[in-house]
Design a protein around this motif. Structure first.
Motif, short mmCIF file in Angstrom:
data_model
loop_
_atom_site.label_atom_id
_atom_site.label_comp_id
_atom_site.label_asym_id
_atom_site.label_seq_id
_atom_site.Cartn_x
_atom_site.Cartn_y
_atom_site.Cartn_z
N TRP A 90 30.72 12.21 1.57
CA TRP A 90 30.77 10.79 1.90
C TRP A 90 30.85 10.57 3.40
CZ3 TRP A 90 29.04 7.30 -1.09
CH2 TRP A 90 29.13 7.45 -2.48
N SER A 91 31.55 11.43 4.12
CA SER A 91 31.61 11.26 5.58
C SER A 91 30.25 11.52 6.22
CB SER A 91 32.68 12.16 6.19
OG SER A 91 32.35 13.52 5.99
N LEU A 92 29.49 12.46 5.69
CA LEU A 92 28.14 12.69 6.20
C LEU A 92 27.24 11.50 5.93
CD1 LEU A 92 27.54 16.44 5.24
CD2 LEU A 92 27.90 15.49 7.53
N LEU A 93 27.35 10.92 4.75
CA LEU A 93 26.56 9.73 4.44
C LEU A 93 26.95 8.55 5.33
CD1 LEU A 93 26.40 9.91 0.54
CD2 LEU A 93 24.53 10.25 2.15
N ALA A 94 28.26 8.38 5.56
CA ALA A 94 28.72 7.29 6.42
C ALA A 94 28.25 7.50 7.86
CB ALA A 94 30.25 7.19 6.37
N THR A 95 28.29 8.71 8.33
CA THR A 95 27.81 9.01 9.69
C THR A 95 26.32 8.73 9.81
OG1 THR A 95 29.50 10.72 9.89
CG2 THR A 95 27.66 10.82 11.45
N ALA A 96 25.55 9.12 8.79
CA ALA A 96 24.11 8.87 8.80
C ALA A 96 23.84 7.36 8.81
CB ALA A 96 23.44 9.53 7.60
N ALA A 97 24.57 6.60 8.01
CA ALA A 97 24.38 5.14 7.98
C ALA A 97 24.75 4.53 9.33
CB ALA A 97 25.22 4.53 6.87
N PHE A 98 25.82 5.02 9.96
CA PHE A 98 26.24 4.52 11.26
C PHE A 98 25.18 4.81 12.32
CE2 PHE A 98 28.70 5.06 15.23
CZ PHE A 98 29.18 3.76 15.34
N ILE B 214 21.96 5.37 11.84
CA ILE B 214 20.78 4.55 11.55
C ILE B 214 21.01 3.12 12.02
CG2 ILE B 214 19.42 3.54 9.67
CD1 ILE B 214 19.72 6.23 8.22
N GLY B 215 22.23 2.62 11.82
CA GLY B 215 22.54 1.26 12.28
C GLY B 215 22.50 1.14 13.79
N LEU B 216 22.92 2.17 14.51
CA LEU B 216 22.88 2.13 15.97
C LEU B 216 21.47 2.27 16.52
CD1 LEU B 216 26.00 4.24 16.98
CD2 LEU B 216 25.71 1.77 17.13
N ILE B 217 20.65 3.04 15.85
CA ILE B 217 19.31 3.33 16.35
C ILE B 217 18.34 2.20 16.02
CG2 ILE B 217 17.33 4.88 16.08
CD1 ILE B 217 19.27 7.15 15.74
N SER B 218 18.53 1.53 14.91
CA SER B 218 17.57 0.51 14.49
C SER B 218 17.58 -0.67 15.47
CB SER B 218 17.87 0.04 13.08
OG SER B 218 19.12 -0.60 13.05
N PRO B 219 16.43 -1.27 15.71
CA PRO B 219 16.38 -2.42 16.64
C PRO B 219 17.06 -3.63 16.02
CG PRO B 219 14.25 -2.08 15.60
CD PRO B 219 15.13 -0.94 15.18
N PRO B 220 17.57 -4.51 16.86
CA PRO B 220 18.24 -5.70 16.31
C PRO B 220 17.23 -6.61 15.62
CG PRO B 220 18.05 -5.86 18.69
CD PRO B 220 17.60 -4.48 18.31
N ARG B 221 17.71 -7.34 14.64
CA ARG B 221 16.84 -8.25 13.91
C ARG B 221 16.56 -9.48 14.75
NH1 ARG B 221 19.35 -8.40 7.82
NH2 ARG B 221 18.99 -6.21 7.36
N SER B 222 15.35 -9.92 14.73
CA SER B 222 15.00 -11.15 15.43
C SER B 222 14.68 -12.20 14.38
CB SER B 222 13.81 -10.92 16.36
OG SER B 222 12.70 -10.51 15.61
N HIS B 223 15.30 -13.36 14.52
CA HIS B 223 15.08 -14.44 13.56
C HIS B 223 13.94 -15.31 14.08
CE1 HIS B 223 18.65 -13.39 11.32
NE2 HIS B 223 19.32 -13.31 12.45
#
Length: 95
Positions: free
Chosen positions: A64-72, A74-83
């Motif tokens: 679970w910690s590996l999955l949480a780290t991967a999600a974190f 991915i969240g940092l690397i992904s570009p911000p959403r533009s509305h």
């Protein structure tokens, strides 16, 4: 061990000799097929066991910690959403 027996061709008829030889060839082929099948089966089972044993040794918290780290990450690397807004409307945040 192989069970060989000696048959002299002068002791039996030609048809019986052919039958004895055909039986012996069939037994050898069956033995070779069984050996091949069991060897392949053993290799597949051993491979599956070797590939699956680390999963059982890892505690769930590590997974679970590996999955949480991967999600974190991915969240940092992904570009911000533009509305998307209409050209005539301003965003609520800008007011």
């Amino acid at each position: 061990m192989d069970d060989f027996f000696v048959v002299r061709s002068s002791d039996i008829e030609a048809d019986e000799l052919r039958r004895v030889l055909a039986d012996r060839v069939a037994q050898e082929q069956a033995r070779e097929f069984r050996r091949f099948f069991l060897t392949c089966f053993g290799v597949v089972i051993a491979g599956a066991w070797l590939l699956s044993w680390p999963v059982h040794l890892l505690p769930h918290t590590v997974v679970w910690s590996l999955l949480a780290t991967a999600a974190f990450v991915i969240g940092l690397i992904s570009p911000p959403r533009s509305h998307a807004t209409s050209p005539g409307k301003r965003s609520k945040l800008l007011r």
